[in-house]
Design a protein around this motif. Structure first.
Motif, PDB file in Angstrom:
ATOM      1  N   LEU A 214       0.848  -1.269   0.029  1.00 17.46           N
ATOM      2  CA  LEU A 214       0.020  -0.086   0.158  1.00 17.46           C
ATOM      3  C   LEU A 214       0.836   1.202   0.029  1.00 17.46           C
ATOM      4  O   LEU A 214       1.610   1.505   0.941  1.00 17.46           O
ATOM      5  N   LEU A 215       0.540   2.181  -0.993  1.00 22.53           N
ATOM      6  CA  LEU A 215       1.226   3.396  -1.001  1.00 22.53           C
ATOM      7  C   LEU A 215       0.605   4.484  -0.567  1.00 22.53           C
ATOM      8  O   LEU A 215      -0.606   4.858  -1.142  1.00 22.53           O
ATOM      9  N   LEU A 216       0.921   5.046   0.688  1.00 23.83           N
ATOM     10  CA  LEU A 216       0.262   6.065   1.254  1.00 23.83           C
ATOM     11  C   LEU A 216       0.895   7.579   1.012  1.00 23.83           C
ATOM     12  O   LEU A 216       2.247   7.711   0.880  1.00 23.83           O
ATOM     13  N   CYS A 217       0.149   8.622   0.217  1.00 29.15           N
ATOM     14  CA  CYS A 217       0.839   9.792   0.221  1.00 29.15           C
ATOM     15  C   CYS A 217      -0.136  10.877   0.848  1.00 29.15           C
ATOM     16  O   CYS A 217      -1.266  10.553   1.106  1.00 29.15           O
ATOM     17  N   GLN A 218       0.169  12.288   0.824  1.00 30.98           N
ATOM     18  CA  GLN A 218      -0.666  13.311   1.178  1.00 30.98           C
ATOM     19  C   GLN A 218      -0.874  14.301   0.277  1.00 30.98           C
ATOM     20  O   GLN A 218      -0.713  15.576   0.684  1.00 30.98           O
ATOM     21  N   PHE A 219      -0.882  13.933  -0.891  1.00 32.80           N
ATOM     22  CA  PHE A 219      -1.097  15.144  -1.893  1.00 32.80           C
ATOM     23  C   PHE A 219      -2.575  15.966  -1.637  1.00 32.80           C
ATOM     24  O   PHE A 219      -3.421  15.262  -1.376  1.00 32.80           O
ATOM     25  N   ARG A 220      -2.325  17.059  -2.430  1.00 32.91           N
ATOM     26  CA  ARG A 220      -3.920  17.840  -2.240  1.00 32.91           C
ATOM     27  C   ARG A 220      -4.783  17.294  -3.451  1.00 32.91           C
ATOM     28  O   ARG A 220      -4.174  17.492  -4.574  1.00 32.91           O
ATOM     29  N   LYS A 221      -5.807  17.163  -3.081  1.00 34.27           N
ATOM     30  CA  LYS A 221      -6.985  16.540  -4.275  1.00 34.27           C
ATOM     31  C   LYS A 221      -7.424  17.949  -5.061  1.00 34.27           C
ATOM     32  O   LYS A 221      -7.313  19.036  -4.467  1.00 34.27           O
ATOM     33  N   GLU A 222      -7.741  17.744  -6.323  1.00 31.56           N
ATOM     34  CA  GLU A 222      -8.439  18.684  -6.985  1.00 31.56           C
ATOM     35  C   GLU A 222      -9.747  19.234  -6.229  1.00 31.56           C
ATOM     36  O   GLU A 222     -10.615  18.332  -5.783  1.00 31.56           O
ATOM     37  N   ALA A 223      -9.874  20.536  -6.122  1.00 30.30           N
ATOM     38  CA  ALA A 223     -10.840  21.034  -5.505  1.00 30.30           C
ATOM     39  C   ALA A 223     -11.368  22.393  -5.828  1.00 30.30           C
ATOM     40  O   ALA A 223     -10.282  23.240  -6.300  1.00 30.30           O
ATOM     41  N   ASP A 224     -12.584  22.921  -5.822  1.00 29.89           N
ATOM     42  CA  ASP A 224     -12.795  24.218  -6.339  1.00 29.89           C
ATOM     43  C   ASP A 224     -12.278  24.607  -7.624  1.00 29.89           C
ATOM     44  O   ASP A 224     -11.721  25.882  -7.791  1.00 29.89           O
ATOM     45  N   GLY A 225     -12.017  23.934  -8.598  1.00 30.04           N
ATOM     46  CA  GLY A 225     -11.560  24.178  -9.840  1.00 30.04           C
ATOM     47  C   GLY A 225     -10.119  24.246 -10.049  1.00 30.04           C
ATOM     48  O   GLY A 225      -9.442  24.364 -10.929  1.00 30.04           O
ATOM     49  N   ASN A 226      -9.312  23.897  -8.896  1.00 25.54           N
ATOM     50  CA  ASN A 226      -7.790  23.848  -8.752  1.00 25.54           C
ATOM     51  C   ASN A 226      -7.431  22.614  -9.126  1.00 25.54           C
ATOM     52  O   ASN A 226      -7.984  21.531  -8.427  1.00 25.54           O
ATOM     53  N   PRO A 227      -6.868  22.076 -10.046  1.00 28.72           N
ATOM     54  CA  PRO A 227      -6.404  20.926 -10.548  1.00 28.72           C
ATOM     55  C   PRO A 227      -5.348  20.275  -9.352  1.00 28.72           C
ATOM     56  O   PRO A 227      -4.684  21.034  -8.612  1.00 28.72           O
ATOM     57  N   ALA A 228      -5.321  18.941  -9.381  1.00 23.10           N
ATOM     58  CA  ALA A 228      -4.060  18.257  -8.399  1.00 23.10           C
ATOM     59  C   ALA A 228      -2.832  18.284  -8.853  1.00 23.10           C
ATOM     60  O   ALA A 228      -2.742  17.468  -9.864  1.00 23.10           O
ATOM     61  N   LEU A 229      -2.319  19.344  -8.557  1.00 22.80           N
ATOM     62  CA  LEU A 229      -0.872  19.431  -8.875  1.00 22.80           C
ATOM     63  C   LEU A 229       0.287  18.916  -7.889  1.00 22.80           C
ATOM     64  O   LEU A 229       0.033  19.171  -6.836  1.00 22.80           O
ATOM     65  N   LEU A 230       1.469  18.428  -8.417  1.00 28.52           N
ATOM     66  CA  LEU A 230       2.424  17.919  -7.424  1.00 28.52           C
ATOM     67  C   LEU A 230       3.517  19.219  -7.400  1.00 28.52           C
ATOM     68  O   LEU A 230       4.112  19.645  -8.552  1.00 28.52           O
ATOM     69  N   ARG A 231       3.961  19.480  -6.278  1.00 29.66           N
ATOM     70  CA  ARG A 231       5.288  20.224  -6.320  1.00 29.66           C
ATOM     71  C   ARG A 231       6.495  19.507  -6.820  1.00 29.66           C
ATOM     72  O   ARG A 231       6.358  18.163  -6.675  1.00 29.66           O
ATOM     73  N   PHE A 232       7.429  19.857  -7.332  1.00 33.39           N
ATOM     74  CA  PHE A 232       8.843  19.120  -7.731  1.00 33.39           C
ATOM     75  C   PHE A 232       9.206  18.162  -6.559  1.00 33.39           C
ATOM     76  O   PHE A 232       9.559  16.970  -6.762  1.00 33.39           O
ATOM     77  N   SER A 233       9.137  18.721  -5.473  1.00 34.93           N
ATOM     78  CA  SER A 233       9.698  17.846  -4.233  1.00 34.93           C
ATOM     79  C   SER A 233       8.641  16.640  -4.185  1.00 34.93           C
ATOM     80  O   SER A 233       9.258  15.455  -3.624  1.00 34.93           O
ATOM     81  N   GLU A 234       7.413  16.682  -4.336  1.00 27.98           N
ATOM     82  CA  GLU A 234       6.556  15.597  -4.216  1.00 27.98           C
ATOM     83  C   GLU A 234       6.705  14.806  -5.373  1.00 27.98           C
ATOM     84  O   GLU A 234       6.273  13.606  -5.380  1.00 27.98           O
ATOM     85  N   VAL A 235       6.974  15.264  -6.718  1.00 29.52           N
ATOM     86  CA  VAL A 235       7.185  14.439  -7.787  1.00 29.52           C
ATOM     87  C   VAL A 235       8.277  13.568  -7.553  1.00 29.52           C
ATOM     88  O   VAL A 235       8.517  12.362  -7.593  1.00 29.52           O
ATOM     89  N   VAL A 236       9.533  14.006  -6.837  1.00 31.06           N
ATOM     90  CA  VAL A 236      10.840  13.233  -6.433  1.00 31.06           C
ATOM     91  C   VAL A 236      10.301  12.168  -5.445  1.00 31.06           C
ATOM     92  O   VAL A 236      10.618  10.882  -5.425  1.00 31.06           O
TER      93      VAL A 236
END
Length: 498
Positions: A214-236
């Motif tokens: 199981l892979l757990l992360c804490q990314f922010r989900k798309e909400a209020d028209g803002n897409p779910a985007l990753l910071r570069f540190s989160e990509v790494v």
């Protein structure tokens, strides 16, 4: 300390920060160290460091000291040049006031801002979560011969969770399953990690028990028209997780049917005792877990030496700094056919090693302190850090009344006598990438060799044997030193503060 324009303010903040809970924490640390030495003697070891390191890849505290001192010596010339550049920058801004340890954070940030025209807010626009995931899966398919298939209508505990099966691309053999639970929500376990739900192994009837993670992360989900985007540190981090992090859990063995429903296993794997067991938190590759082919659960999954388990994930991090890989996992969120720009890729790669020698010196200082404290008894921690600080930090004095060790939690919990492990993994990962992947980051032949020789054995072989077999020689620190030196010197030579 990284934003204050005044040196006097930076110093006051640094002193106050360095003195917090100092006497209390140092007393607790010294008592902990003495109890650890007592435990080690009861178990037949001369000191706690020998007890901790013997089952690891390094094997002896002497080897750790040699490693740390070799890395420190190899980067001393570079660190002196980096420090001289920062001193020049401070002189331009603040006149002839002396450069202190409290100035490092501020002037490293200033120098990076001056050199790298890199807006991380803009970079983030090129990393939609699902696009990054599909790109990573494509890289793993091309490199390691793995095929990922999402299982629809699987039994899951939240609508955000997804279940994937992993297959060998050539033979269509089922290799394992993993759940993705990547979005933050209230009440969810707050760390980013891989939970190893079931190790792969051979059952008593000769059938292979399939690994499940199981892979757990804490990314922010798309909400209020803002897409779910990753910071570069989160990509790494995601590369490193799919690629990274695990907590071993003891659960009843189970299998997953092709339709994604869990079924209680009737066979218990070798090494299963059916009793509750506590395991430590490690960071390591999901791919490592899935590709492991050890026969026994005891040596399967991520049950490898604690200073080796990070290496495969550290190797995979390198793809995040290669232009070809970045373009495969990126796309502007309003037009995903537009990958990240070349100049951004180059800036991200160069920024990775900016002032890296000075940064590493600070970490080596604490690693040496950790080893000495746990290798010798009755050490005065304050006198030790006073002795080590100017020696390692190029003559920069420690701030009066402070002790970095008093607020460094790794000494107290989890990494005692093993703080060297992160550098150790990073160094040998750099050797693997430079020697085998640098000239062909999607080379399937090399990737399959890596899968077979490095990922598959698990804990059934000694790590030095694994790496030496893959590299065709013993692992070396040289590639790491050369990368740091090349990238940092290139930065210094092109900037006005050179």
């Amino acid at each position: 300390m990284s934003t204050s324009l005044k040196g006097t303010t930076r110093k006051r903040v640094a002193v106050a920060y360095g003195r917090r809970c100092g006497d209390t924490n140092l007393l607790i640390l010294e008592n902990l160290v003495q109890l650890r030495h007592k435990l080690a003697r009861l178990l037949g070891y001369s000191n706690y460091a020998d007890y901790v390191i013997e089952p690891r890849m390094a094997k002896t505290s002497a080897k750790v000291f040699e490693f740390l001192e070799d890395i420190s010596a190899g980067l001393t010339d570079l660190a002196n040049k980096e420090l001289a550049a920062l001193k020049d920058l401070k002189k331009e801004e603040e006149g002839d006031s002396p450069f202190g340890i409290e100035d490092l954070l501020y002037y490293v940030k200033r120098a990076d801002e001056e050199k790298f025209d890199l807006d991380f807010g803009t970079v983030k626009q090129y990393f939609p979560v699902n696009l990054v995931l599909s790109g990573i899966f494509k890289i793993f398919q091309d490199l390691f011969g793995l095929r990922f298939e999402e299982i629809a209508d699987a039994e899951i505990w939240h609508c955000d969770v997804r279940l994937f099966s992993v297959w060998d691309f050539s033979s269509s053999e089922l290799l394992g399953y993993f759940y993705l639970d990547v979005y933050f929500r209230e009440g969810k376990y707050g760390h980013t990690c891989v939970l190893s739900l079931q190790n792969g192994s051979l059952s008593s009837n000769g059938e292979r028990q399939i690994p499940v993670t199981l892979l757990l992360c804490q990314f922010r989900k798309e909400a209020d028209g803002n897409p779910a985007l990753l910071r570069f540190s989160e990509v790494v981090t995601l590369f490193h997780e799919l690629g990274h992090v695990r907590t071993k859990l003891r659960i009843k063995p189970f299998i997953i049917s092709p339709d994604g429903h869990s079924i209680e296993s009737k066979e218990q794997s070798p090494g299963w005792n059916g009793m509750c067991e506590t395991h430590s938190l490690h960071r390591s590759a999901l791919v490592h877990h899935i590709c492991n082919r050890a026969s026994f659960a005891r040596f399967s999954g991520l049950r490898v030496d604690s200073d080796f388990v990070e290496i495969p994930s550290q190797v995979l991090e390198s793809w995040c700094y290669e232009s070809m890989a970045l373009k495969l996992i990126s796309g502007f969120h309003q037009d995903i056919t537009e990958p990240i720009k070349d100049e951004m890729c180059l800036a991200l790669k160069k920024r990775r090693d900016s002032f890296s020698a000075l940064k590493l010196k600070q970490e080596i200082l604490l690693c040496l302190f950790d080893q000495i404290m746990h290798s010798s008894e009755n050490v005065d921690s304050m006198e030790l850090i006073k002795h080590l600080h100017p020696k390692v930090m190029l003559g920069l004095p420690m701030l009066e009344g402070t002790n970095p060790a008093s607020s460094f939690p790794r000494f107290a919990i989890g990494y005692e006598a093993a703080c060297y492990s992160r550098i150790w993994s990073e160094v040998f990962a750099a050797d693997i990438f430079a020697s085998k992947f640098q000239d062909g980051i999607l080379n399937n032949y090399v990737g399959m060799l890596f899968r077979k020789k490095v990922l598959a054995p698990g804990g059934a072989r000694e790590p030095f044997e694994i790496l030496s077999d893959f590299l065709g020689r013993e692992p070396s620190i040289q590639a790491y030193i050369e990368r740091k030196t090349r990238n940092s010197l290139e930065w210094l030579e092109k900037t006005r503060i050179s």
